[in-house]
Design an enzyme around this catalytic site. Sequence first.
Site, mmCIF file in Angstrom:
data_model
loop_
_atom_site.group_PDB
_atom_site.id
_atom_site.type_symbol
_atom_site.label_atom_id
_atom_site.label_comp_id
_atom_site.label_asym_id
_atom_site.label_seq_id
_atom_site.Cartn_x
_atom_site.Cartn_y
_atom_site.Cartn_z
ATOM 1 N N SER A 1 24.033 15.473 68.775
ATOM 2 C CA SER A 1 23.362 14.144 69.765
ATOM 3 C C SER A 1 23.371 14.864 71.195
ATOM 4 O O SER A 1 24.206 15.768 71.405
ATOM 5 C CB SER A 1 24.341 13.095 69.943
ATOM 6 O OG SER A 1 23.650 12.273 70.754
ATOM 7 N N TYR B 1 32.774 8.361 71.218
ATOM 8 C CA TYR B 1 31.550 9.064 70.729
ATOM 9 C C TYR B 1 31.128 10.355 71.425
ATOM 10 O O TYR B 1 31.068 11.536 70.526
ATOM 11 C CB TYR B 1 30.295 8.139 70.806
ATOM 12 C CG TYR B 1 29.038 8.621 69.938
ATOM 13 C CD1 TYR B 1 29.291 8.302 68.525
ATOM 14 C CD2 TYR B 1 28.096 9.257 70.707
ATOM 15 C CE1 TYR B 1 27.917 8.657 67.891
ATOM 16 C CE2 TYR B 1 27.180 9.573 70.048
ATOM 17 C CZ TYR B 1 26.965 9.569 68.592
ATOM 18 O OH TYR B 1 25.787 9.819 68.026
#
Length: 341
Positions: free
Chosen positions: A197, A210
Amino acid sequence: MNIVVEFFVVTFKVLWAFVLAAARWLVRPKEKSVAGQVCLITGAGSGLGRLFALEFARRRALLVLWDINTQSNEETAGMVRHIYRDLEAADAAALQAGNGEEEVLPHCNLQVFTYTCDVGKRENVYLTAEKVRKEVGEVSVLVNNAGVVSGHHLLECPDELIERTMMVNCHAHFWTTKAFLPTMLEINHGHIVTVASSLGLFSTAGVEDYCASKFGVVGFHESLSHELKAAEKDGIKTTLVCPYLVDTGMFRGCRIRKEIESFLPPLKPDYCVKQAMRAILTDQPMICTPRLMYIVTFMKSILPFEAVVCMYRFLGADKCMYPFIAQRKQATNNNEAKNGI
């Protein structure tokens, strides 16, 4: 070799790498074939994982689909089988018309296999990997895609969810790679894809677990790539996929500044996967989508921290996750209320 001579050789190689990188922007490299190769995708039951499965199916790869959700995984498998049937029909029509100039794979070789696997559990990964080797064969393309997000501020996030995020988003990559890399090394052939990501390159507030998991897996991927290069295993390719926010519903509610959002909207999942597939099939080491992410990453690396904070505040990126977290909290409260009734 004399150190001065070696220095000039290295300098030439570095400059040549820039030339080759620039050439890729100007001339699109030819995509390699994955027809007949075993491609394993984690988190294949939905989102990007499902789209990756459909793209590889269109290229005649043999699919191995892993997901913790059996039903959604089987739904993806059904879509893949539909693509295989269309390919079989097209091949049959081409052969009947006498246009089959190239040899095509028999339809019986185009198969999809599904396995229910919790990649957050090491033993489950190793057991399922052994089943794959026995029932399907050795994996040539490994797409580590499975991911989760807790959606809580750090001090409100249960420890179990933090551990779960790290296990699925980061540790699972270690276990799947350890399971399938040995054979790739033996034959010097394979491709490992890490779906990370942009939040593995730069961070924002409210998603500490995350970001940590994605930063961790980016580091894992880069170190693995260097290890393969050091071992001179040039037949094993690696691709790191770092997309901006993708409109899969995973971060529903996330918002940057309204005036900026029209210029930088969430990515369409189809577009994100097609860009990633182009990178994978041309052996591109890394792909950031959109390309603006390269610039943001570079600026984050050279600017003072306070300058980065100012930039975040201007873009509305400093608290962009707060609406998402609020929605998650509301949904959790609603579920608890229903269960209480």
